[in-house]
Design a protein around this motif. Sequence first.
Motif, PDB file in Angstrom:
ATOM      1  N   GLY A 133     -41.663 -57.152 -22.717  1.00  0.00           N
ATOM      2  CA  GLY A 133     -41.304 -56.737 -21.374  1.00  0.00           C
ATOM      3  C   GLY A 133     -40.472 -55.475 -21.319  1.00  0.00           C
ATOM      4  O   GLY A 133     -40.268 -54.918 -20.234  1.00  0.00           O
ATOM      5  N   ARG A 134     -39.978 -55.026 -22.471  1.00  0.00           N
ATOM      6  CA  ARG A 134     -39.206 -53.781 -22.491  1.00  0.00           C
ATOM      7  C   ARG A 134     -40.141 -52.593 -22.758  1.00  0.00           C
ATOM      8  O   ARG A 134     -41.331 -52.767 -23.003  1.00  0.00           O
ATOM      9  N   THR A 135     -39.586 -51.392 -22.730  1.00  0.00           N
ATOM     10  CA  THR A 135     -40.401 -50.176 -22.786  1.00  0.00           C
ATOM     11  C   THR A 135     -40.247 -49.467 -24.123  1.00  0.00           C
ATOM     12  O   THR A 135     -39.120 -49.185 -24.548  1.00  0.00           O
ATOM     13  N   ALA A 136     -41.379 -49.201 -24.755  1.00  0.00           N
ATOM     14  CA  ALA A 136     -41.406 -48.423 -25.997  1.00  0.00           C
ATOM     15  C   ALA A 136     -41.832 -47.003 -25.676  1.00  0.00           C
ATOM     16  O   ALA A 136     -42.875 -46.790 -25.043  1.00  0.00           O
TER      17      ALA A 136
ATOM     18  N   ARG B 190     -44.102 -52.464 -22.481  1.00  0.00           N
ATOM     19  CA  ARG B 190     -44.660 -51.368 -21.711  1.00  0.00           C
ATOM     20  C   ARG B 190     -44.686 -50.137 -22.615  1.00  0.00           C
ATOM     21  O   ARG B 190     -43.767 -49.931 -23.410  1.00  0.00           O
ATOM     22  N   LEU B 191     -45.700 -49.294 -22.453  1.00  0.00           N
ATOM     23  CA  LEU B 191     -45.928 -48.208 -23.406  1.00  0.00           C
ATOM     24  C   LEU B 191     -45.875 -46.844 -22.723  1.00  0.00           C
ATOM     25  O   LEU B 191     -46.642 -46.575 -21.796  1.00  0.00           O
ATOM     26  N   LEU B 192     -44.970 -45.998 -23.198  1.00  0.00           N
ATOM     27  CA  LEU B 192     -44.913 -44.605 -22.764  1.00  0.00           C
ATOM     28  C   LEU B 192     -45.174 -43.710 -23.968  1.00  0.00           C
ATOM     29  O   LEU B 192     -44.712 -44.000 -25.080  1.00  0.00           O
ATOM     30  N   GLY B 193     -45.903 -42.636 -23.765  1.00  0.00           N
ATOM     31  CA  GLY B 193     -46.203 -41.713 -24.858  1.00  0.00           C
ATOM     32  C   GLY B 193     -45.943 -40.273 -24.482  1.00  0.00           C
ATOM     33  O   GLY B 193     -45.994 -39.903 -23.298  1.00  0.00           O
TER      34      GLY B 193
END
Length: 359
Positions: A154-157, A179-182
């Motif tokens: 549930g946290r953001t990588a 959650r995935l940010l790139g």
Amino acid sequence: MEILAFGVQADEQPLIEQAFAEAGGASAPGGGDPVGVHCLKVFLTADTAPIAAGHEVISTSVNADLNARVLRVLADGGTRMIAQRSTGFNNIDLDVARELGLCVARVSHYSPYSVAEFAWTLAMAVNRRIVRAAGRTRDFDFRLDGLLGRDMRGRTAGVVGTGKIGEAFTRIAHGFGMRLLGWDVAPNQECLDLGMRYVDKDELLASADLVSLHVPLLPSTRHLIDATALRAMKDDAILVNSSRGGLVDTDALVDELRAGRFAGIGLDVYEAEAGLFFLDKSLEVVEDDTLARLVTFPNVLVTSHQAYYTVDALGQIIEATVQNVTDYLAGRAGDNFLVRGPAREDRAPHRHSDPGRAE
């Protein structure tokens, strides 16, 4: 012919010797002697470069110092080919190598899982305070005070660099339910398919609970994580760097840590690691004040550039290195060649007018 390999670790030596023995069973091209290898523990520096005299081919590790001065010493000693056992090549002055007619090759890729899995090892170790917990239990202290971690689900990588290693890291993050940010120069379709959203660096740093670095060290990426970037991150974020030490401004990082920021920092690389990492300095006074301060923080874990160090990745690195040497001896230039140099039969011994001058 004997290949001289610098900076060989104890675990690595039998693998290198076996690989070259198997590849060198036949005579070298042109009816020469069989190809063998002599492994050295010492790293290639200005002080050790003269050891290579008389060796046409040498192999170097990631921490070799292949600056202009070292390259000229190698060329004057008869070296014509350098096979580096790593992907990164920011330690090599390629312009001078080209000027000297040296052939330079690297290992363009190896198991991305070795580094991605280790990056996650660092992340979870600082998140769950594993080093502190292990130290306590050795002293039969079984309290849980100060060991509070967080679920990753549930946290953001935030994945900075989504090439093969970044993609492997992303797959693990996806498995955790994050959650995935790139951030990268171009999106990776495999990461998009996992639900990654590409954003600018500022948004990634401000939003991510975990930031992991997977970009090469270039002039444009040096101190990519500087004081401004660090201040943009969440106070309770985790930062992991398993790529290149120069991506992080370590002095700025120490300043932020002194202010009580970040849940955890996991570093497998350090910008001034040359001359320290891979060596036993336990009986010496460490003169690097920044590193000495860094390792005192309870939320920081520093390891010595070992993310790649699995039997799988090491085997692929050695296999590619042997192939690079074989290609050179056969007069071929493979995809791993950074500087091709003249054809082997056209190589005359290089003599610089002033080989001892400092650069």
